[in-house]
Design an enzyme around this catalytic site. Structure first.
Site, mmCIF file in Angstrom:
data_model
loop_
_atom_site.group_PDB
_atom_site.id
_atom_site.type_symbol
_atom_site.label_atom_id
_atom_site.label_comp_id
_atom_site.label_asym_id
_atom_site.label_seq_id
_atom_site.Cartn_x
_atom_site.Cartn_y
_atom_site.Cartn_z
ATOM 1 N N ASP A 205 0.866 -1.192 0.000
ATOM 2 C CA ASP A 205 0.000 0.000 0.000
ATOM 3 C C ASP A 205 0.893 1.229 0.000
ATOM 4 O O ASP A 205 1.555 1.529 0.998
ATOM 5 C CB ASP A 205 -0.881 -0.038 1.260
ATOM 6 N N ASP A 216 -3.749 6.963 -3.549
ATOM 7 C CA ASP A 216 -3.649 5.957 -2.489
ATOM 8 C C ASP A 216 -4.169 4.664 -3.100
ATOM 9 O O ASP A 216 -5.371 4.553 -3.382
ATOM 10 C CB ASP A 216 -4.500 6.430 -1.307
ATOM 11 N N HIS A 286 -12.009 6.023 2.451
ATOM 12 C CA HIS A 286 -12.035 7.379 2.986
ATOM 13 C C HIS A 286 -11.962 8.399 1.867
ATOM 14 O O HIS A 286 -11.434 8.103 0.782
ATOM 15 C CB HIS A 286 -10.852 7.585 3.944
ATOM 16 N N HIS A 294 -6.858 11.411 4.985
ATOM 17 C CA HIS A 294 -8.165 10.970 5.491
ATOM 18 C C HIS A 294 -9.280 11.920 5.094
ATOM 19 O O HIS A 294 -10.428 11.731 5.472
ATOM 20 C CB HIS A 294 -8.129 10.807 7.014
ATOM 21 N N GLU A 329 -11.166 1.162 -0.621
ATOM 22 C CA GLU A 329 -10.302 0.062 -0.206
ATOM 23 C C GLU A 329 -11.118 -0.926 0.602
ATOM 24 O O GLU A 329 -11.932 -0.541 1.445
ATOM 25 C CB GLU A 329 -9.110 0.559 0.611
ATOM 26 N N GLU A 426 -7.065 -1.584 -3.268
ATOM 27 C CA GLU A 426 -7.473 -0.182 -3.090
ATOM 28 C C GLU A 426 -7.200 0.627 -4.346
ATOM 29 O O GLU A 426 -6.145 0.480 -4.974
ATOM 30 C CB GLU A 426 -6.682 0.422 -1.912
HETATM 31 C C1 HZT Z 1 -3.381 6.910 7.986
HETATM 32 C C2 HZT Z 1 -2.039 6.960 8.290
HETATM 33 C C3 HZT Z 1 -1.122 6.715 7.313
HETATM 34 C C4 HZT Z 1 -5.293 6.564 6.420
HETATM 35 C C5 HZT Z 1 -6.216 4.452 5.572
HETATM 36 C C6 HZT Z 1 -5.078 4.018 4.765
HETATM 37 C C7 HZT Z 1 -3.188 3.326 4.072
HETATM 38 O O1 HZT Z 1 -6.914 3.609 8.221
HETATM 39 C C8 HZT Z 1 -10.148 7.306 7.585
HETATM 40 C C9 HZT Z 1 -10.411 6.080 7.109
HETATM 41 C C10 HZT Z 1 -1.526 6.435 6.021
HETATM 42 C C11 HZT Z 1 -2.877 6.385 5.731
HETATM 43 C C12 HZT Z 1 -3.810 6.625 6.734
HETATM 44 F F1 HZT Z 1 0.189 6.766 7.577
HETATM 45 N N1 HZT Z 1 -5.816 5.242 6.700
HETATM 46 N N2 HZT Z 1 -5.098 4.002 3.425
HETATM 47 N N3 HZT Z 1 -3.926 3.565 3.001
HETATM 48 N N4 HZT Z 1 -3.906 3.585 5.176
HETATM 49 S S1 HZT Z 1 -6.717 5.024 8.039
HETATM 50 C C13 HZT Z 1 -8.244 5.742 7.732
HETATM 51 O O2 HZT Z 1 -6.036 5.669 9.146
HETATM 52 S S2 HZT Z 1 -8.553 7.325 8.150
HETATM 53 C C14 HZT Z 1 -9.342 5.181 7.183
HETATM 54 MN MN MN Z 2 -3.729 2.839 1.098
HETATM 55 MN MN MN Z 3 -6.491 4.435 1.975
#
Ligand code: HZT
Ligand code: MN
Ligand code: MN
Length: 445
Positions: A205, A216, A286, A294, A329, A426
């Protein structure tokens, strides 16, 4: 570096076939280290330098214009007119007003395209970087490799192709390399000796941004029992269902319900044991806003895209809206179908409530906060990226900032059932006035 063919874009664009980007051919290998190009408009490519290079190889025409292996050719050198390929353009479901032909919608889109702040070229360049970097990753990631070397492969490729430059372009967030029961948010910390093993199922990812427009996108690689391919197929199908359901004025809860229905129509048989595939209920897609993974902007929170049916929450009133970007995703699991935060944290981001300047009592926290602001702003980062920008002995300060809620931590997300297997796919989509654009779609997924 060996030149290779750039992936064809024939299938990607419906509306923009006529203005297909120029993909120039690589010059023949002549043993010279010369990346100068006729008509190069790179700022700083001075006349003197040009003449010198021209002398050295007078008949040199176009330089390079296919990608190298490993990928190191910046995309502006491949797409010289600055036009990047559109993603997959999909008509909206139930498009009774026929947005794709509507004069009003086409005019709205023309205005959006001309507005430099909303130019689709930013997100499309990020999408093309993602496709080219992951094509190399998919060919070259092998069991036995160190996780840090896999991360470097992806991040070095991203930095080069996106032509990393301060806040103008770069990595969107840390490279997730989550294995087996770990669904998300693992990336190696400095000194981590973990190796990818035979038998592993890894979620890759990674994120790319151009002027804050973040792509993303994630896929899953199966180095284990081929029977796990059915789990990957379930999750790919579920993600494509989410993409298909998404649209202007569509309720987010309806997307989640459709995703779960498809995901949970699958089962996987491995070693004579049958597992129902479950949507991981506390993970979701998201919205994405400029420099905000986010989707939150100031006090306004982003939108979540659930991957299970929601029970009597307020989410059922929320809808997708024109112009919004979403990460669609989905995660499937053969375990409990939920995740806990577990293990050493690698992912962090500045809190939106972080003070402009540190007023606490730790001097090291003050300088680290200044460095995080200067280097990452609101973009997520990991400990390796702190070392990349030259930070040393930052761990105590980092933990202090986390305790004081100035920096948020995003620990690994793990299905707690022993032996649980998880998968993820995703894509980033854009709800244009005339159609839905899947900006990260490729010929791979
Ligand atoms: C947070 C921190 C990171 C966002 C989703 C995600 C990887 O789970 C609202 C819904 C990178 C991404 C994120 F360092 N996240 N997409 N790809 N992770 S999440 C989220 O925190 S915030 C889902
Ligand atoms: Mn991601
Ligand atoms: Mn994501």
């Amino acid at each position: 570096m060996t030149p290779v063919a750039v992936p064809t874009l024939e299938d990607l664009s419906i509306a923009e076939k006529e203005k297909k980007p120029d993909v120039v051919e690589n010059e023949e290998e002549d043993g010279e280290d010369d990346d100068d190009v006729e008509g190069d408009e790179t700022p700083g490519a001075g006349d003197a330098k040009k003449k010198k290079k021209k002398k050295k190889s007078k008949k040199k025409k176009s330089a390079a214009l296919t990608q190298s292996e490993p990928p190191r050719v910046g995309l502006s050198k491949i797409f010289k007119n600055g036009v990047y390929p559109a993603g997959q353009e999909v008509e909206y479901k139930n498009d009774t007003t026929s947005r794709i032909t509507s004069a009003e919608m086409r005019e709205k889109e023309r205005l959006a395209q001309d507005d430099p702040s909303t130019r689709y070229q930013n997100i499309r360049k990020a999408g093309e970087v993602h496709r080219q970097v992951r094509a190399y990753a998919q060919k070259n990631i092998k069991p036995g490799m160190k996780m840090v070397d896999i991360a470097d492969m992806i991040e070095n490729g991203t930095r080069a192709l996106v032509e990393e430059n301060g806040f103008d372009s770069g990595i969107g967030f840390p490279t997730g390399l989550s294995v087996n029961e770990v669904a998300a948010h693992y990336t190696p910390n400095p000194g981590d000796t973990k190796v990818l093993n035979n038998g592993d199922v890894m979620k890759v990812d990674f994120g790319v941004h151009v002027n804050g427009r973040i792509v993303d996108s994630a896929f899953t690689l199966n180095f284990g029992d081929p029977a796990w391919d059915k789990l990957l197929e379930a999750v790919k199908d579920a993600t494509n269902t989410g993409i298909s359901e998404a649209g202007i004025d569509v309720r987010l809860c309806d997307v989640g319900e459709a995703i779960q229905e498809v995901m949970e129509s699958y089962e996987v048989e491995v070693n004579g044991k049958t597992y129902p595939v479950k949507s991981i209920s506390n993970l979701n897609g998201h919205s994405i806003a400029p420099y905000s993974i986010h989707g939150g902007v100031g006090e306004k929170p982003g939108k979540s895209v659930p991957i299970v049916k929601q029970h009597g929450s307020s989410i059922d009133t929320q809808k997708m809206e024109e112009g919004e970007y979403f990460a669609i995703e989905t995660f499937g699991s053969t375990g409990k179908g939920r995740v806990d935060e577990q293990g050493a944290c690698s992912h962090y981001a500045l809190s939106q409530h972080a003070p402009e300047r540190y007023t606490g009592h730790h001097q090291s926290a003050k300088t680290l906060l200044a460095s995080i602001r200067r280097n990452f702003g609101s973009l997520p980062f990991c400990r390796r990226y702190l070392e990349h920008v030259g930070e040393k002995n930052y761990l105590l300060a980092l933990n202090t900032l986390v305790k004081e809620n100035i920096v948020l931590d995003y620990p690994p997300l793990v299905d707690p059932q022993p032996g649980a297997m998880t998968a993820q796919f995703e894509h980033t989509i854009l709800l244009r006035p005339t159609c839905k654009e899947v900006v990260s779609r490729g010929d791979d997924y």
